[in-house]
Scaffold this motif. Structure first.
Motif, PDB file in Angstrom:
ATOM      1  N   VAL A 113      17.648 -19.747  -5.904  1.00 22.59           N
ATOM      2  CA  VAL A 113      16.297 -19.699  -5.346  1.00 22.59           C
ATOM      3  C   VAL A 113      15.779 -18.264  -5.431  1.00 22.59           C
ATOM      4  O   VAL A 113      16.345 -17.351  -4.832  1.00 22.59           O
ATOM      5  N   HIS A 114      14.708 -18.095  -6.197  1.00 18.54           N
ATOM      6  CA  HIS A 114      14.067 -16.799  -6.378  1.00 18.54           C
ATOM      7  C   HIS A 114      12.691 -16.826  -5.705  1.00 18.54           C
ATOM      8  O   HIS A 114      12.216 -17.868  -5.265  1.00 18.54           O
ATOM      9  N   THR A 115      12.053 -15.673  -5.675  1.00 14.70           N
ATOM     10  CA  THR A 115      10.692 -15.639  -5.144  1.00 14.70           C
ATOM     11  C   THR A 115       9.853 -14.597  -5.873  1.00 14.70           C
ATOM     12  O   THR A 115      10.379 -13.598  -6.375  1.00 14.70           O
ATOM     13  N   VAL A 116       8.564 -14.873  -5.922  1.00 18.72           N
ATOM     14  CA  VAL A 116       7.609 -13.849  -6.328  1.00 18.72           C
ATOM     15  C   VAL A 116       7.200 -13.066  -5.091  1.00 18.72           C
ATOM     16  O   VAL A 116       7.448 -13.483  -3.957  1.00 18.72           O
ATOM     17  N   SER A 117       6.582 -11.950  -5.322  1.00 18.50           N
ATOM     18  CA  SER A 117       5.904 -11.183  -4.273  1.00 18.50           C
ATOM     19  C   SER A 117       4.424 -11.541  -4.303  1.00 18.50           C
ATOM     20  O   SER A 117       3.904 -12.003  -5.318  1.00 18.50           O
ATOM     21  N   THR A 118       3.753 -11.345  -3.179  1.00 16.51           N
ATOM     22  CA  THR A 118       2.295 -11.388  -3.237  1.00 16.51           C
ATOM     23  C   THR A 118       1.825 -10.313  -4.212  1.00 16.51           C
ATOM     24  O   THR A 118       2.513  -9.317  -4.448  1.00 16.51           O
ATOM     25  N   LEU A 119       0.671 -10.515  -4.775  1.00 10.87           N
ATOM     26  CA  LEU A 119       0.085  -9.491  -5.643  1.00 10.87           C
ATOM     27  C   LEU A 119      -0.680  -8.466  -4.807  1.00 10.87           C
ATOM     28  O   LEU A 119      -0.598  -7.269  -5.054  1.00 10.87           O
ATOM     29  N   THR A 120      -1.400  -8.969  -3.823  1.00  9.86           N
ATOM     30  CA  THR A 120      -2.165  -8.063  -2.947  1.00  9.86           C
ATOM     31  C   THR A 120      -1.678  -8.214  -1.502  1.00  9.86           C
ATOM     32  O   THR A 120      -1.138  -9.256  -1.119  1.00  9.86           O
ATOM     33  N   LYS A 121      -1.872  -7.165  -0.734  1.00 16.23           N
ATOM     34  CA  LYS A 121      -1.415  -7.158   0.651  1.00 16.23           C
ATOM     35  C   LYS A 121      -2.165  -8.207   1.468  1.00 16.23           C
ATOM     36  O   LYS A 121      -3.399  -8.223   1.487  1.00 16.23           O
ATOM     37  N   ASN A 122      -1.386  -9.071   2.096  1.00 18.23           N
ATOM     38  CA  ASN A 122      -1.950 -10.141   2.933  1.00 18.23           C
ATOM     39  C   ASN A 122      -2.963 -11.000   2.178  1.00 18.23           C
ATOM     40  O   ASN A 122      -3.891 -11.554   2.761  1.00 18.23           O
ATOM     41  N   PHE A 123      -2.801 -11.083   0.848  1.00 16.36           N
ATOM     42  CA  PHE A 123      -3.716 -11.859   0.008  1.00 16.36           C
ATOM     43  C   PHE A 123      -5.156 -11.379   0.153  1.00 16.36           C
ATOM     44  O   PHE A 123      -6.099 -12.166   0.021  1.00 16.36           O
ATOM     45  N   ASP A 124      -5.350 -10.079   0.393  1.00 16.04           N
ATOM     46  CA  ASP A 124      -6.721  -9.617   0.624  1.00 16.04           C
ATOM     47  C   ASP A 124      -7.512  -9.446  -0.668  1.00 16.04           C
ATOM     48  O   ASP A 124      -8.730  -9.241  -0.648  1.00 16.04           O
ATOM     49  N   GLY A 125      -6.817  -9.510  -1.815  1.00 11.27           N
ATOM     50  CA  GLY A 125      -7.501  -9.416  -3.092  1.00 11.27           C
ATOM     51  C   GLY A 125      -7.983  -8.029  -3.445  1.00 11.27           C
ATOM     52  O   GLY A 125      -8.602  -7.829  -4.498  1.00 11.27           O
ATOM     53  N   GLU A 126      -7.693  -7.056  -2.613  1.00 12.83           N
ATOM     54  CA  GLU A 126      -8.225  -5.705  -2.805  1.00 12.83           C
ATOM     55  C   GLU A 126      -7.153  -4.634  -2.935  1.00 12.83           C
ATOM     56  O   GLU A 126      -7.334  -3.667  -3.661  1.00 12.83           O
ATOM     57  N   ASN A 127      -6.049  -4.794  -2.235  1.00  9.10           N
ATOM     58  CA  ASN A 127      -5.029  -3.750  -2.168  1.00  9.10           C
ATOM     59  C   ASN A 127      -3.712  -4.269  -2.732  1.00  9.10           C
ATOM     60  O   ASN A 127      -3.080  -5.159  -2.140  1.00  9.10           O
ATOM     61  N   LEU A 128      -3.304  -3.721  -3.867  1.00  7.93           N
ATOM     62  CA  LEU A 128      -2.073  -4.167  -4.495  1.00  7.93           C
ATOM     63  C   LEU A 128      -0.853  -3.784  -3.664  1.00  7.93           C
ATOM     64  O   LEU A 128      -0.825  -2.726  -3.028  1.00  7.93           O
ATOM     65  N   VAL A 129       0.156  -4.649  -3.682  1.00  6.90           N
ATOM     66  CA  VAL A 129       1.433  -4.277  -3.084  1.00  6.90           C
ATOM     67  C   VAL A 129       2.079  -3.207  -3.961  1.00  6.90           C
ATOM     68  O   VAL A 129       1.620  -2.924  -5.072  1.00  6.90           O
ATOM     69  N   ASP A 130       3.160  -2.648  -3.470  1.00  3.41           N
ATOM     70  CA  ASP A 130       3.912  -1.678  -4.265  1.00  3.41           C
ATOM     71  C   ASP A 130       4.718  -2.470  -5.292  1.00  3.41           C
ATOM     72  O   ASP A 130       5.863  -2.892  -5.036  1.00  3.41           O
ATOM     73  N   MET A 131       4.127  -2.709  -6.451  1.00  5.52           N
ATOM     74  CA  MET A 131       4.738  -3.591  -7.443  1.00  5.52           C
ATOM     75  C   MET A 131       6.075  -3.049  -7.938  1.00  5.52           C
ATOM     76  O   MET A 131       7.016  -3.809  -8.181  1.00  5.52           O
ATOM     77  N   GLU A 132       6.174  -1.744  -8.063  1.00  4.99           N
ATOM     78  CA  GLU A 132       7.414  -1.139  -8.543  1.00  4.99           C
ATOM     79  C   GLU A 132       8.554  -1.373  -7.546  1.00  4.99           C
ATOM     80  O   GLU A 132       9.656  -1.799  -7.937  1.00  4.99           O
ATOM     81  N   GLU A 157      -5.900  -3.430 -12.999  1.00  2.51           N
ATOM     82  CA  GLU A 157      -4.877  -2.453 -12.621  1.00  2.51           C
ATOM     83  C   GLU A 157      -3.513  -3.140 -12.490  1.00  2.51           C
ATOM     84  O   GLU A 157      -2.483  -2.615 -12.946  1.00  2.51           O
ATOM     85  N   ALA A 158      -3.493  -4.320 -11.866  1.00  3.99           N
ATOM     86  CA  ALA A 158      -2.237  -5.048 -11.687  1.00  3.99           C
ATOM     87  C   ALA A 158      -1.606  -5.405 -13.027  1.00  3.99           C
ATOM     88  O   ALA A 158      -0.390  -5.281 -13.217  1.00  3.99           O
TER      89      ALA A 158
END
Length: 415
Positions: A113-132, A157-158
């Protein structure tokens, strides 16, 4: 463990024949013919354990619908040995601490069982998570699945970051500004019900944007649960142009149309919605010419009480892990659209390669993750290992009865 008289079908190598398989310490040690006794499967199909890149196990936060244990049991019953969970949990998988806690629990499960991360913080669509950092800590991709990403500058940017990380970004493609009632296609059926619904253009406009951004950046992009025929055409164009674009489709989208809403009600409500026969036919054509190279379930459990409300208020989604292989055989193989090997390719090695998983193939030295089934033996859809039962396929008869699922060299499901 030794498996005797296995009809191996491996889409990666195109191996197709009767062999014995020797398993040791979770690894396939040898493929050939052996004098030793073992589990005789009498020439049933032995394929790589199925790989589903799009499931919702609702853990943490919504475990009354599903949890990691019941989700894994449901996956094993459907022949899946590797799955990728979406990040729309509570809390969302958006920080290293939450991710590590998830992965710690996942280590104890019987399947991978694997998982993705959200792309943006709290799904806000504006602030990317620390992808690295999220990639370094074990996230194998990024998705705000369930929430469409509308800020094009942020997506650009993502994608540029994802190219350097060699990970995919998966997109839920629906423009909310074009939708009045989600989960129901805007068309003759919705008009009959007096509901405006969700028009296919809501999907098409975001697919058009993201395949062009993928072409521009070179990013590996997955169009999730494609439902619109026009979107299939957009993906086909992008591939011809050289974009690194993939598309996944659910069994319910290649099986049903929006007519199912009239019969099944909320059990046939999902995002994106079931669409017209034209859309379904174009999806099948996309599967045939490999525009759509991945089948994923979008396994989305909800309780009976949550679904037992009026159509416009019910949550969208159905469970799908335990009916996926059977629907693929019935709708695609038996109707002559795909060979069984082609179907397995879209359910094993193709999704595994998109997410860089060591899965989806049968080879000496490879993982002993296998599904053993009889494509000519039928079963009735009645009971589920899933905690939820929200399926429009209850009561139907499907081919492809699964007899064993083996993961890490151990039998994790037997019927």
């Amino acid at each position: 463990m030794i498996i005797k008289n296995a009809h191996i079908m491996d889409p990666k190598s195109n191996l197709d024949g009767i062999y014995d398989i020797k398993i040791n310490n979770g690894i396939i040690e040898k493929i050939g013919k052996f004098d030793e006794d073992g589990l005789d499967v009498n020439k049933m199909i032995v394929a790589p354990g199925l790989v589903d890149i799009h499931v919702h196990f609702r853990d943490p936060g919504f475990t009354h619908k599903e949890d990691l244990t019941t989700g894994s049991e449901s996956a094993a019953a459907g022949g899946f040995t590797s799955v990728i969970c979406m990040a729309n949990t509570n809390p969302k998988i958006e920080s290293v601490d939450i991710l590590k806690e998830f992965l710690k629990k996942a280590e104890k499960l019987k399947i991978n069982v694997h998982t993705v991360s959200t792309l943006t913080k709290n799904f806000d669509g504006e602030n990317l998570v620390d992808m690295e950092e999220m990639t370094k800590s074990g996230a194998i991709g990024f998705s705000d699945d369930g929430i469409p990403d509308r800020n094009t500058k942020v997506i650009l940017e993502a994608m540029n970051r994802a190219v350097h990380l060699d990970v995919p970004i998966s997109f839920h493609e629906e423009d909310p500004s074009l939708i009045v009632n989600n989960g129901i296609n805007h068309g003759s059926v919705s008009e009959e019900l007096g509901i405006y619904g969700s028009p296919s253009i809501a999907e098409d406009v975001l697919v058009a944007r993201d395949v062009n951004l993928a072409l521009y950046t070179g990013a590996k992009v997955d169009i999730q649960h494609i439902s619109s025929g026009n979107s299939v055409e957009l993906v086909r164009w992008a591939k011809k142009m050289g974009a690194n674009v993939y598309a996944e489709v659910t069994p319910h989208h290649f099986t049903l149309t929006d007519e199912a809403i009239l019969k099944q009600g909320t059990l046939a409500k999902m995002n994106p919605p079931l669409r017209s026969k034209r859309d379904r036919d174009m999806i099948i054509e996309g599967l045939k010419d490999n525009t759509i190279e991945i089948i994923a379930t979008d396994h989305a459990p909800h309780t009976k009480e949550e679904k037992a409300v009026e159509l416009s208020k019910a949550p969208s989604g159905i469970i799908g892990l335990e009916t996926s292989l059977g629907l693929g055989i019935r709708e695609l193989v038996e109707k002559g659209h795909l060979t069984l090997m082609d179907l397995l390719r879209k359910m094993t090695i193709n999704p595994a390669e998109l997410y860089n998983l060591k899965a989806g193939y049968i080879a000496e030295g490879g993982p002993a993750d296998l599904v053993i089934f009889n494509p000519e033996e039928s079963y009735k859809v009645e009971e589920f290992k899933s905690k939820s039962k929200n399926s429009p396929f209850i009561g139907e008869t499907l081919p492809g009865k699964i007899h064993y699922t083996i993961c890490k060299g151990e039998i994790v499901y037997e019927n």
